[in-house]
Scaffold this active site. Structure first.
Site, PDB file in Angstrom:
ATOM      1  N   SER A   1       0.833  -1.199   0.000  1.00  0.00           N
ATOM      2  CA  SER A   1       0.000   0.000   0.000  1.00  0.00           C
ATOM      3  C   SER A   1       0.869   1.251   0.000  1.00  0.00           C
ATOM      4  O   SER A   1       1.898   1.308   0.686  1.00  0.00           O
ATOM      5  CB  SER A   1      -0.907   0.023   1.234  1.00  0.00           C
ATOM      6  OG  SER A   1      -1.740  -1.107   1.273  1.00  0.00           O
TER       7      SER A   1
ATOM      8  N   GLU B   1       0.419  -3.084  13.324  1.00  0.00           N
ATOM      9  CA  GLU B   1      -0.419  -3.041  12.135  1.00  0.00           C
ATOM     10  C   GLU B   1      -1.809  -3.582  12.442  1.00  0.00           C
ATOM     11  O   GLU B   1      -2.824  -2.997  12.049  1.00  0.00           O
ATOM     12  CB  GLU B   1       0.216  -3.859  11.013  1.00  0.00           C
ATOM     13  CG  GLU B   1      -0.635  -3.919   9.753  1.00  0.00           C
ATOM     14  CD  GLU B   1      -0.047  -4.817   8.681  1.00  0.00           C
ATOM     15  OE1 GLU B   1      -0.288  -4.543   7.500  1.00  0.00           O
ATOM     16  OE2 GLU B   1       0.648  -5.794   9.024  1.00  0.00           O
TER      17      GLU B   1
ATOM     18  N   GLU C   1      -6.917 -16.726   8.744  1.00  0.00           N
ATOM     19  CA  GLU C   1      -6.506 -18.066   9.163  1.00  0.00           C
ATOM     20  C   GLU C   1      -5.281 -17.998  10.085  1.00  0.00           C
ATOM     21  O   GLU C   1      -5.225 -18.680  11.122  1.00  0.00           O
ATOM     22  CB  GLU C   1      -6.191 -18.923   7.928  1.00  0.00           C
ATOM     23  CG  GLU C   1      -7.400 -19.261   7.065  1.00  0.00           C
ATOM     24  CD  GLU C   1      -7.809 -18.134   6.148  1.00  0.00           C
ATOM     25  OE1 GLU C   1      -8.866 -18.257   5.499  1.00  0.00           O
ATOM     26  OE2 GLU C   1      -7.085 -17.105   6.066  1.00  0.00           O
TER      27      GLU C   1
END
Length: 411
Positions: free
Chosen positions: A163, A246, A381
């Protein structure tokens, strides 16, 4: 005095109150000396950083006062009441949410002096160079190499899903510096100048039509050893600190008023278009609204916990909840809109200035963009494994080299 001492109950409550009172006085004196109504925005924010009132938990002399993170809201409220200019955190979300905490935790005083102020002012944008085509969830398996050459490192490889790389001046780079040791031990962590030769940024167009992400190619790109964060070979430890921040920044980054998240769009549609309502949809909306409110309050609690220390695996739970709720709510919104939900406003490729996309564009965009929530910032996951092992204390899965033994166990 430590954060722990400031947040203990009992007699230390008076210490916290006194510290908050002193902080309010500092902010008022600062604003009295620099009238926010007439002081240019950039000059005011620069002086605020120099006064240690940018982020009060930053180190003394580097934009902060070394106070607990929880007191930031006290300073922000005083600045808001004085009509002070506000930051635009979306402009440098990776810098504020990930780079700054990592630089504070592992950077030298010289590195903090160089990077924190332009980062906070969004004069220099940051990106995160972790994932690779062959190393996503298994981040420690990354292949990008950094080879020592005197006082410099030469970098070759590829990163993906980056990003803001098209805007970034600096990148947080995790690279392999020793291929002959176990994969977690052979990594080092650097800050790399994205404007130098040998770095190519290519857009990755998404399902939404936007190119919010990029792939980045390194061809003999060089960086000074002075741009290394942490020791050589300690990159995995530094990277884990970045990843914890994050996940907190995605799942519980800021205080959000009620219905100011994805559920607010659905609630507005429900109230403004009564012809769309059915009993069954009402029951589902009530459940989603309650889940969103629980997640919001849990995020508030997590932010208060962060005020007393550093982020831990609890941030993974917040991020996991955020991804699931966003996807469920956006799916409900599409269903509620009926045929109108199938319309899409504009598929023109854009290079957005802010990470995360423009969720005000419409239900179609929100639905498609939410699909990435369970991938970015750690797949759902992997986050479930982190929660199971580090929060709940469940045994880890068998390693690859013990698979054969497990197959022989009776069933």
């Amino acid at each position: 005095m430590s954060d722990h001492e400031l947040n203990d109950s009992g007699s230390n409550d008076s210490v916290v109150n006194n510290t908050a009172t002193d902080l309010r006085a500092k902010v008022r004196a600062f604003c009295a000396a620099r009238d926010p109504a007439v002081t240019p925005r950039g000059e005011f924010l620069s002086a605020r950083f120099d006064a240690g009132l940018a982020a009060v938990h930053y180190p003394l002399g580097h934009g902060g006062l070394g106070l607990p993170r929880g007191l930031q809201s006290v300073a922000d409220a005083e600045f808001a009441s004085a009509g002070a200019p506000e930051l635009e955190p979306g402009r440098n979300v990776i810098g504020l949410g990930m780079a700054a905490p990592t630089i504070i935790a592992f950077g030298t005083p010289e590195q903090q002096q160089r990077w924190l102020k332009p980062l906070w002012l969004a004069e220099e944008i940051w990106c995160q160079l972790f994932s690779e085509p062959g190393a996503g969830s298994d981040l420690a398996g990354l292949a990008t190499r950094a080879v020592r050459d005197g006082d410099e490192w030469v970098v070759n490889g590829q990163k993906v899903w980056t990003s803001l790389a098209h805007q970034a001046r600096w990148g947080l780079l995790l690279a392999r510096t020793d291929p002959d040791v176990p994969k977690h031990a052979g990594l080092s962590y650097f800050v790399i100048d994205m404007h130098q030769p040998g770095i190519e940024v290519r857009p990755l167009r998404q399902l939404t039509g936007e190119a919010e992400f990029n792939e980045v190619f390194f061809t003999d790109a060089r960086l000074p050893d002075a741009n290394r964060l942490g020791e050589v070979g300690a990159g995995w430890r530094v990277a884990n600190a970045t990843l914890m921040n994050e996940r907190v920044s995605i799942g519980a980054a800021r205080s959000v008023p009620r219905e100011q998240s994805a559920i607010g769009y659905v609630a507005h549609t429900w109230r403004s278009q009564p012809g769309l309502r059915t009993h069954e949809l009402h029951q589902r909306l009530l459940r989603l609204w309650a889940d969103a409110e629980v997640a919001r309050l849990a995020g508030e609690r997590l932010r208060q916990q962060l005020a007393a220390g550093t982020p831990g695996p609890d941030g993974s739970a917040a991020k996991l909840t955020y991804a699931r709720l966003n996807q469920e709510i956006s799916g409900f919104e599409i269903e509620l809109a009926g045929a109108d939900g199938l319309a899409y406003d504009d598929w023109t490729m854009r290079r957005p200035e802010h990470g995360g996309g423009d969720f005000s564009r419409g239900p179609g965009f929100r639905y498609l963009r939410s699909k990435g929530n369970s991938i970015e910032g750690g797949t759902s996951e992997i986050l479930r494994n982190i929660i199971a092992e580090r929060v709940l204390g469940l045994p880890s899965e068998p390693r690859a080299d013990t698979t054969a033994a497990w197959k022989d166990l009776p069933r």
